[in-house]
Design a protein around this motif. Structure first.
Motif, PDB file in Angstrom:
ATOM      1  N   SER A   1       0.812  -1.215   0.000  1.00  0.00           N
ATOM      2  CA  SER A   1       0.000   0.000   0.000  1.00  0.00           C
ATOM      3  C   SER A   1       0.845   1.264   0.000  1.00  0.00           C
ATOM      4  CB  SER A   1      -0.952  -0.001   1.193  1.00  0.00           C
ATOM      5  OG  SER A   1      -0.222  -0.028   2.404  1.00  0.00           O
TER       6      SER A   1
ATOM      7  N   ILE B   1      -2.427   8.764  -4.688  1.00  0.00           N
ATOM      8  CA  ILE B   1      -2.721  10.085  -4.122  1.00  0.00           C
ATOM      9  C   ILE B   1      -2.648  11.177  -5.185  1.00  0.00           C
ATOM     10  CG2 ILE B   1      -1.894  11.848  -2.500  1.00  0.00           C
ATOM     11  CD1 ILE B   1      -1.373   9.506  -0.530  1.00  0.00           C
TER      12      ILE B   1
ATOM     13  N   ARG C   1       0.172   4.146  -2.786  1.00  0.00           N
ATOM     14  CA  ARG C   1      -0.146   5.543  -2.450  1.00  0.00           C
ATOM     15  C   ARG C   1       0.709   6.522  -3.233  1.00  0.00           C
ATOM     16  NH1 ARG C   1      -0.894   3.392   2.835  1.00  0.00           N
ATOM     17  NH2 ARG C   1       1.262   3.883   3.362  1.00  0.00           N
TER      18      ARG C   1
END
Length: 103
Positions: free
Chosen positions: A84, A92, A88
């Motif tokens: 993860s 993001i 990200r």
């Protein structure tokens, strides 16, 4: 054929896929790719200027990162083995772009 990845080759595509990413975010992504050995056909998929649309371009970037990290063929999205924290790095700035928010 698998060869070491030249970061200068992939950076323009990363910047194109994530136009609202900060320089620090781009650097973090490129850092994850540093020293990786990748298939040349995977590198050919992520050349800049293809005009594929934001969603497809980001999916290609996710697939390429997955391939570089796991050595499995890219599927056009995240591989389950990608953590993860790496996801990200792309998700993001991609969400920021989708929402139209500037960092």
């Amino acid at each position: 054929m698998r060869r070491p990845l030249d970061i200068a080759t992939i950076e323009p595509f990363v910047r194109e896929a994530l136009p609202l990413a900060t320089d620090a975010e781009i650097a973090a992504i490129l850092d994850r790719l540093g020293g990786r050995v990748v298939r040349q056909e995977e590198v050919a998929r992520v050349r800049p200027g293809q005009r594929l649309g934001a969603r497809i371009t980001v999916a290609l970037l996710r697939g390429f990162l997955s391939h570089a990290i796991t050595s499995r063929p890219a599927r056009g999205d995240w591989d389950d083995a990608v953590g993860s924290h790496v996801r990200r790095l792309v998700d993001i700035p991609a969400a920021r772009e989708a929402a139209g928010n500037v960092p």
